[in-house]
Design a protein around this motif. Structure first.
Motif, PDB file in Angstrom:
ATOM      1  N   GLY A 129      41.067  47.189  51.801  1.00 58.46           N
ATOM      2  CA  GLY A 129      41.133  48.466  52.509  1.00 58.46           C
ATOM      3  C   GLY A 129      40.212  49.507  51.907  1.00 58.46           C
ATOM      4  N   ARG A 130      39.135  49.063  51.258  1.00 57.73           N
ATOM      5  CA  ARG A 130      38.208  49.989  50.606  1.00 57.73           C
ATOM      6  C   ARG A 130      37.292  50.719  51.593  1.00 57.73           C
ATOM      7  NH1 ARG A 130      40.678  49.297  46.773  1.00 57.73           N
ATOM      8  NH2 ARG A 130      40.153  48.345  44.772  1.00 57.73           N
ATOM      9  N   VAL A 131      36.840  50.005  52.638  1.00 56.57           N
ATOM     10  CA  VAL A 131      35.887  50.636  53.558  1.00 56.57           C
ATOM     11  C   VAL A 131      36.603  51.110  54.810  1.00 56.57           C
ATOM     12  CG1 VAL A 131      33.869  49.373  52.716  1.00 56.57           C
ATOM     13  CG2 VAL A 131      35.201  48.412  54.575  1.00 56.57           C
ATOM     14  N   VAL A 144      46.124  44.401  55.123  1.00 60.71           N
ATOM     15  CA  VAL A 144      45.191  45.290  54.431  1.00 60.71           C
ATOM     16  C   VAL A 144      45.923  46.077  53.347  1.00 60.71           C
ATOM     17  CG1 VAL A 144      43.573  47.211  54.689  1.00 60.71           C
ATOM     18  CG2 VAL A 144      43.809  45.546  56.534  1.00 60.71           C
ATOM     19  N   GLY A 145      45.293  46.159  52.158  1.00 58.62           N
ATOM     20  CA  GLY A 145      45.858  46.959  51.063  1.00 58.62           C
ATOM     21  C   GLY A 145      46.244  46.094  49.886  1.00 58.62           C
ATOM     22  N   GLY A 146      46.299  46.735  48.701  1.00 52.95           N
ATOM     23  CA  GLY A 146      46.665  46.006  47.484  1.00 52.95           C
ATOM     24  C   GLY A 146      48.079  45.441  47.571  1.00 52.95           C
ATOM     25  N   THR A 169      36.912  36.533  47.349  1.00 57.71           N
ATOM     26  CA  THR A 169      36.480  37.919  47.153  1.00 57.71           C
ATOM     27  C   THR A 169      35.093  37.957  46.520  1.00 57.71           C
ATOM     28  OG1 THR A 169      37.571  38.015  44.991  1.00 57.71           O
ATOM     29  CG2 THR A 169      38.848  38.781  46.893  1.00 57.71           C
ATOM     30  N   HIS A 170      34.541  39.153  46.499  1.00 59.42           N
ATOM     31  CA  HIS A 170      33.183  39.353  45.976  1.00 59.42           C
ATOM     32  C   HIS A 170      33.121  38.969  44.488  1.00 59.42           C
ATOM     33  CE1 HIS A 170      29.603  41.650  44.765  1.00 59.42           C
ATOM     34  NE2 HIS A 170      29.228  41.485  46.026  1.00 59.42           N
ATOM     35  N   PRO A 171      31.988  38.419  44.045  1.00 63.34           N
ATOM     36  CA  PRO A 171      31.875  38.006  42.627  1.00 63.34           C
ATOM     37  C   PRO A 171      32.161  39.133  41.641  1.00 63.34           C
ATOM     38  CG  PRO A 171      29.952  37.285  43.894  1.00 63.34           C
ATOM     39  CD  PRO A 171      30.791  38.092  44.822  1.00 63.34           C
ATOM     40  N   PHE A 172      32.038  40.395  42.074  1.00 68.68           N
ATOM     41  CA  PHE A 172      32.294  41.507  41.150  1.00 68.68           C
ATOM     42  C   PHE A 172      33.681  42.126  41.331  1.00 68.68           C
ATOM     43  CE2 PHE A 172      27.872  40.897  40.538  1.00 68.68           C
ATOM     44  CZ  PHE A 172      27.560  41.449  39.292  1.00 68.68           C
ATOM     45  N   ALA A 173      34.508  41.538  42.171  1.00 71.08           N
ATOM     46  CA  ALA A 173      35.874  42.046  42.361  1.00 71.08           C
ATOM     47  C   ALA A 173      36.778  41.395  41.310  1.00 71.08           C
ATOM     48  CB  ALA A 173      36.356  41.741  43.775  1.00 71.08           C
ATOM     49  N   GLN A 174      36.677  41.886  40.092  1.00 75.65           N
ATOM     50  CA  GLN A 174      37.331  41.221  38.956  1.00 75.65           C
ATOM     51  C   GLN A 174      38.838  41.342  38.958  1.00 75.65           C
ATOM     52  OE1 GLN A 174      34.403  43.145  36.067  1.00 75.65           O
ATOM     53  NE2 GLN A 174      35.190  41.455  34.869  1.00 75.65           N
ATOM     54  N   GLY A 175      39.342  42.494  39.405  1.00 78.86           N
ATOM     55  CA  GLY A 175      40.782  42.747  39.315  1.00 78.86           C
ATOM     56  C   GLY A 175      41.590  41.789  40.166  1.00 78.86           C
ATOM     57  N   ILE A 176      41.211  41.673  41.419  1.00 76.15           N
ATOM     58  CA  ILE A 176      42.005  40.827  42.326  1.00 76.15           C
ATOM     59  C   ILE A 176      41.873  39.350  41.928  1.00 76.15           C
ATOM     60  CG2 ILE A 176      40.185  40.716  44.092  1.00 76.15           C
ATOM     61  CD1 ILE A 176      43.949  40.857  44.815  1.00 76.15           C
ATOM     62  N   SER A 177      40.685  38.965  41.450  1.00 77.92           N
ATOM     63  CA  SER A 177      40.512  37.563  41.046  1.00 77.92           C
ATOM     64  C   SER A 177      41.410  37.232  39.852  1.00 77.92           C
ATOM     65  CB  SER A 177      39.048  37.283  40.681  1.00 77.92           C
ATOM     66  OG  SER A 177      38.279  37.201  41.845  1.00 77.92           O
TER      67      SER A 177
HETATM   68  P1  NAP Z   1      38.998  44.739  42.427  1.00 72.81           P
HETATM   69  O1  NAP Z   1      38.517  45.773  41.490  1.00 72.81           O
HETATM   70  O2  NAP Z   1      39.012  43.333  42.028  1.00 72.81           O
HETATM   71  O3  NAP Z   1      40.459  45.077  42.932  1.00 72.81           O
HETATM   72  C1  NAP Z   1      41.187  46.233  42.575  1.00 72.81           C
HETATM   73  C2  NAP Z   1      42.479  46.159  43.324  1.00 72.81           C
HETATM   74  O4  NAP Z   1      42.273  46.261  44.735  1.00 72.81           O
HETATM   75  C3  NAP Z   1      43.208  44.838  43.135  1.00 72.81           C
HETATM   76  O5  NAP Z   1      43.935  44.800  41.932  1.00 72.81           O
HETATM   77  C4  NAP Z   1      44.060  44.806  44.367  1.00 72.81           C
HETATM   78  O6  NAP Z   1      45.131  45.725  44.253  1.00 72.81           O
HETATM   79  C5  NAP Z   1      43.153  45.390  45.421  1.00 72.81           C
HETATM   80  N1  NAP Z   1      42.381  44.349  46.114  1.00 72.81           N
HETATM   81  C6  NAP Z   1      41.109  43.972  45.891  1.00 72.81           C
HETATM   82  N2  NAP Z   1      40.732  43.039  46.765  1.00 72.81           N
HETATM   83  C7  NAP Z   1      41.792  42.813  47.556  1.00 72.81           C
HETATM   84  C8  NAP Z   1      42.024  41.962  48.665  1.00 72.81           C
HETATM   85  N3  NAP Z   1      41.052  41.159  49.151  1.00 72.81           N
HETATM   86  N4  NAP Z   1      43.241  41.996  49.256  1.00 72.81           N
HETATM   87  C9  NAP Z   1      44.210  42.822  48.771  1.00 72.81           C
HETATM   88  N5  NAP Z   1      44.046  43.649  47.730  1.00 72.81           N
HETATM   89  C10 NAP Z   1      42.857  43.646  47.131  1.00 72.81           C
HETATM   90  O7  NAP Z   1      38.185  44.815  43.798  1.00 72.81           O
HETATM   91  P2  NAP Z   1      36.952  45.717  44.228  1.00 72.81           P
HETATM   92  O8  NAP Z   1      35.777  45.371  43.396  1.00 72.81           O
HETATM   93  O9  NAP Z   1      37.403  47.128  44.371  1.00 72.81           O
HETATM   94  O10 NAP Z   1      36.689  45.104  45.671  1.00 72.81           O
HETATM   95  C11 NAP Z   1      37.621  45.383  46.714  1.00 72.81           C
HETATM   96  C12 NAP Z   1      37.326  44.441  47.869  1.00 72.81           C
HETATM   97  O11 NAP Z   1      35.997  44.662  48.324  1.00 72.81           O
HETATM   98  C13 NAP Z   1      37.446  42.984  47.487  1.00 72.81           C
HETATM   99  O12 NAP Z   1      38.278  42.366  48.431  1.00 72.81           O
HETATM  100  C14 NAP Z   1      36.043  42.440  47.535  1.00 72.81           C
HETATM  101  O13 NAP Z   1      35.981  41.132  48.062  1.00 72.81           O
HETATM  102  C15 NAP Z   1      35.317  43.445  48.420  1.00 72.81           C
HETATM  103  N6  NAP Z   1      33.942  43.692  47.965  1.00 72.81           N
HETATM  104  C16 NAP Z   1      33.724  44.083  46.679  1.00 72.81           C
HETATM  105  C17 NAP Z   1      32.429  44.298  46.244  1.00 72.81           C
HETATM  106  C18 NAP Z   1      32.146  44.680  44.824  1.00 72.81           C
HETATM  107  O14 NAP Z   1      30.967  44.834  44.488  1.00 72.81           O
HETATM  108  N7  NAP Z   1      33.130  44.820  43.972  1.00 72.81           N
HETATM  109  C19 NAP Z   1      31.353  44.137  47.146  1.00 72.81           C
HETATM  110  C20 NAP Z   1      31.624  43.733  48.461  1.00 72.81           C
HETATM  111  C21 NAP Z   1      32.924  43.527  48.855  1.00 72.81           C
HETATM  112  P3  NAP Z   1      46.595  45.291  43.781  1.00 72.81           P
HETATM  113  O15 NAP Z   1      46.502  45.096  42.305  1.00 72.81           O
HETATM  114  O16 NAP Z   1      47.448  46.435  44.184  1.00 72.81           O
HETATM  115  O17 NAP Z   1      46.925  44.019  44.500  1.00 72.81           O
END
Ligand code: NAP
Length: 257
Positions: A32-34, A46-48, A71-79
């Motif tokens: 739900g980031r965008v 949608v949502g954490g 998820t994206h290779p840089f989405a470390q938290g969810i992975s």
């Molecule tokens: P992140 O730092 O790994 O995640 C932070 C928190 O956001 C997670 O702990 C989780 O919350 C929630 N979250 C992340 N991805 C989720 C998912 N697919 N479904 C449900 N909750 C999710 O992630 P981020 O880097 O902010 O990226 C967020 C999303 O954008 C990811 O799904 C990723 O695939 C996409 N994305 C990321 C990038 C990037 O560069 N990081 C680029 C393109 C797309 P809770 O702990 O509350 O569960």
């Protein structure tokens, strides 16, 4: 069997589409980031989840029997959360992550760094008109470029940026011609990216190569799930799942289940 696809990438959408076509019960999850996400086919939430505990609860309540972390290779938290939650629940986990760009033409000449702060320092050294294509979240690390004529490309608008920065709102896929035109029109003299991999945002690398613009690349963080399976393509993910799942048959009257 219900599959949970952790998404937010083109690969996750493609996998969800295939599972839908194969009548596999699956739900996609987006952070739900965008503001206006591209939605996959089929059910989507949608949502954490609320950290590891929330994800554990979700896996149990929804009777999830396999998780694909696409998820994206840089989405470390969810992975990291997916690894812990799947281990706790003994649910099979597959990592689907597209290959990085290390084999691209010119990659050996790129400036590889481990963090966004290092990328900012490298860009400050290499040019005066950087193009920042690292997304919105890491921009705090680029304060050293506050007095540079930077161009920042992001999907959604930014709350506050230094006055000399130009913000461009856009999202891939991009073309080589458009990337070249963007770099030429803004006199970009250094490109900053992370090693996202994939084809959507790859043309900027070819444009930089053609224009002789140096490239700074942030290396991928390691994936914390070495004990679990991992693949690099949607086809391989689909094959992994098909060894574990039975598609829902059509009803006797021929209607969808
Ligand atoms: P992140 O730092 O790994 O995640 C932070 C928190 O956001 C997670 O702990 C989780 O919350 C929630 N979250 C992340 N991805 C989720 C998912 N697919 N479904 C449900 N909750 C999710 O992630 P981020 O880097 O902010 O990226 C967020 C999303 O954008 C990811 O799904 C990723 O695939 C996409 N994305 C990321 C990038 C990037 O560069 N990081 C680029 C393109 C797309 P809770 O702990 O509350 O569960």
């Amino acid at each position: 069997m219900t599959v949970l696809v952790l998404g937010g990438t083109a690969e996750a959408r493609e996998l969800a589409g295939r599972l839908h076509d194969q009548r596999v019960s699956a739900v996609s999850s987006l952070a739900g980031r965008v503001a206006r996400p591209r939605l996959p086919l089929g059910p989507t939430r949608v949502g954490g989840f609320g950290g590891v505990d929330g994800l554990v609860e979700y896996l149990r309540e929804e009777h999830i029997e396999a998780v694909v972390d696409a998820t994206h290779p840089f989405a470390q938290g969810i992975s990291a959360n997916a690894v812990k939650a799947c281990t706790t629940c003994d649910v099979p986990l597959l990592r689907l992550s597209r290959p990085g760009w290390a084999d691209e033409p010119g990659a050996s000449r790129w400036h590889w760094v481990d963090t966004h702060a290092e990328a900012a320092a490298a860009a400050a050294r290499l040019g005066t008109r950087p193009l920042l294509t690292v997304g919105r979240q890491p921009l705090d690390a680029f304060g050293v470029l506050a007095d540079y004529d930077a161009v920042v490309r992001v999907v959604d608008s930014l709350a506050e940026v230094p006055p000399r920065w130009t913000v461009i709102r856009d999202r891939g896929p991009y073309t080589l011609a458009a990337e070249r035109a963007l770099m030429e029109s803004h006199l970009v003299d250094v490109l900053v990216t992370k090693d996202s991999g994939g084809t959507y945002t790859q043309p900027k690398l070819h444009a930089a190569e053609a224009l002789g613009v140096p490239v700074v690349v942030v290396r991928r963080p390691p994936w914390p799930g070495a004990a679990h399976a991992s693949v690099e393509s949607v086809t391989a993910a689909s094959a992994w799942l098909s060894r574990r799942i039975t598609p829902q048959p059509p009803k006797d009257d021929g209607t969808e289940p």
